[in-house]
Design a protein around this motif. Sequence first.
Motif, mmCIF file in Angstrom:
data_model
loop_
_atom_site.group_PDB
_atom_site.id
_atom_site.type_symbol
_atom_site.label_atom_id
_atom_site.label_comp_id
_atom_site.label_asym_id
_atom_site.label_seq_id
_atom_site.Cartn_x
_atom_site.Cartn_y
_atom_site.Cartn_z
ATOM 1 N N ALA A 298 0.816 -1.213 0.000
ATOM 2 C CA ALA A 298 0.000 0.000 0.000
ATOM 3 C C ALA A 298 0.852 1.267 0.000
ATOM 4 N N VAL A 299 2.056 1.210 0.607
ATOM 5 C CA VAL A 299 2.867 2.436 0.693
ATOM 6 C C VAL A 299 4.073 2.378 -0.238
ATOM 7 N N VAL A 300 4.000 1.551 -1.251
ATOM 8 C CA VAL A 300 5.094 1.429 -2.224
ATOM 9 C C VAL A 300 5.605 2.788 -2.727
ATOM 10 N N PRO A 301 4.736 3.763 -3.049
ATOM 11 C CA PRO A 301 5.253 5.035 -3.577
ATOM 12 C C PRO A 301 6.179 5.752 -2.606
ATOM 13 N N TRP A 302 6.029 5.477 -1.298
ATOM 14 C CA TRP A 302 6.878 6.169 -0.323
ATOM 15 C C TRP A 302 8.104 5.338 0.053
ATOM 16 N N LEU A 303 8.093 4.054 -0.364
ATOM 17 C CA LEU A 303 9.282 3.232 -0.128
ATOM 18 C C LEU A 303 10.261 3.367 -1.287
ATOM 19 N N ASP A 304 9.713 3.481 -2.490
ATOM 20 C CA ASP A 304 10.544 3.563 -3.693
ATOM 21 C C ASP A 304 10.415 4.990 -4.219
ATOM 22 N N ARG A 305 11.269 5.888 -3.709
ATOM 23 C CA ARG A 305 11.066 7.308 -3.971
ATOM 24 C C ARG A 305 11.942 7.862 -5.078
#
Lengths: 223, 262
Positions: free
Chosen positions: B124-131
Amino acid sequence: MLKAMYEWIDERLDINPIWRDVADHEVPEHVNPAHHFSAFIYCFGGLTFFVVVIQILSGMFLAMYFVPDIVNANASVAYLQNELAMGAIVRGMHHWGASVAIVMLFLHTLRVFFTGSYKHPREFNWVVGISIFFVMLGLGFTGYLLPWDNKAYFATKVGLEIASSVPFLGAYIKTFLQGGDIVGAQTLARFFALHVFFLPAALLGLLGAHFVLIRRQGISGPL
Amino acid sequence: MSHNQDGNHKQVHYVGDSRVRANRTKKYPPDYSEFPGNNEAFWPDFLLKEWMVAAVFLVGFMTLVMAEDPPLGEIADPTNTSFLPVPDWYFLFIYQWLKYKWAAGKFIVIGTIILPAILFGALAVVPWLDRSKERRPLKRPIATGLMSIALIATVALTWAAEDEHVKQLESAPSQAPANKKVIGQNEAGYQIYEKNACIKCHGDQLQGLNGPSLLGVGKKRTTDEIIKYMNEGKGAMPAGMFQGSPQEQKILADWLVKQKQK
């Protein structure tokens, strides 16, 4: 004649900008399968929506015959499948469509992931998409019980036991879904309500948000 | 239109009320002019292509629907203790890891909370893990690698769960069908059955003695499978139990396939 009718309505309701908003945008070459066959991976999202439409339409017709109580549920499904004209087709569309929807949703998620399309500024749409995924899994779980055969009953029983093993919240989740001490009449009524009212409402809201965000932000550029 | 004071009938002009702002600015859709190649208007050019894709998809989908009837079992019986529960296939990977010792029993919290929270939470938080700004999969090996591992693990777990379920189904005692009448008891097939060792273990009414009942065997097995079991044995049944000619064997197998009692 049609044009005159359209203009009569448009003059009063100003509908032109509404559909123009949807229709007037350009589609870039890298997502167009007519230019690059490999661009078919960009069709997965649209096809997922197509299957969702199939699910909603076939589900509406199934709801005309399905009876959500433990005495009649199984018999009503047997009736609509075996006696009714086209019943096996409509139930087949809903049954297989559920699996196909999950498959298409999965493929769409993978496409978005591997093309890095969730990156700035589209972070929020990724979260909306994952929420849609969970709602769809919820629809699958609640729909599985409705035919009320042994497979449905015992799978739900196991699923609720798994949910109840969650610490602290488990007992509440189980009571909420089960509606009583056993998987029984209350459970079927609840799963029916969740399957045809609550979850589809959530799904439509999330889909609306998903599409509005796509229109605002556009499709991500070519790799 | 009553609100329209400049006499322009094409233009709606809701001045002085709250419905629509009079000078609503046009929202410009994102511009793809910086992309190379041929852009296409969504309406109607691209939509036509989308419809063609949808039509092809629909043909495939309806072929599946018509080829395979949706299954419907007997009405749910909560007192049935021998039924093997199985969730729908897309939950099988979770179902499978819950069977492992490190995620069940005492450690059930790992299976129901910790593992799903890590996996689905991370998703769910992929966009904030792979920045990073990089989008190409090969240029961000960690994200691509982790997703590939997760993908392979999901497929493997699903496969393992399905495989285990099929094996459990096979070893579970088959429930004898309600209809116990042998089909075609005066046919040649039955005479061959009677002459051979089959009858000693499977019974004169196919009811099963030392071996399992053969009533309803035609619903589960094909002629070729039955011939294979006669020659090679299965489970406790030894190989080479059938002593007659290949022609007789074929007649017997065909006759057994007719046993479709429910």
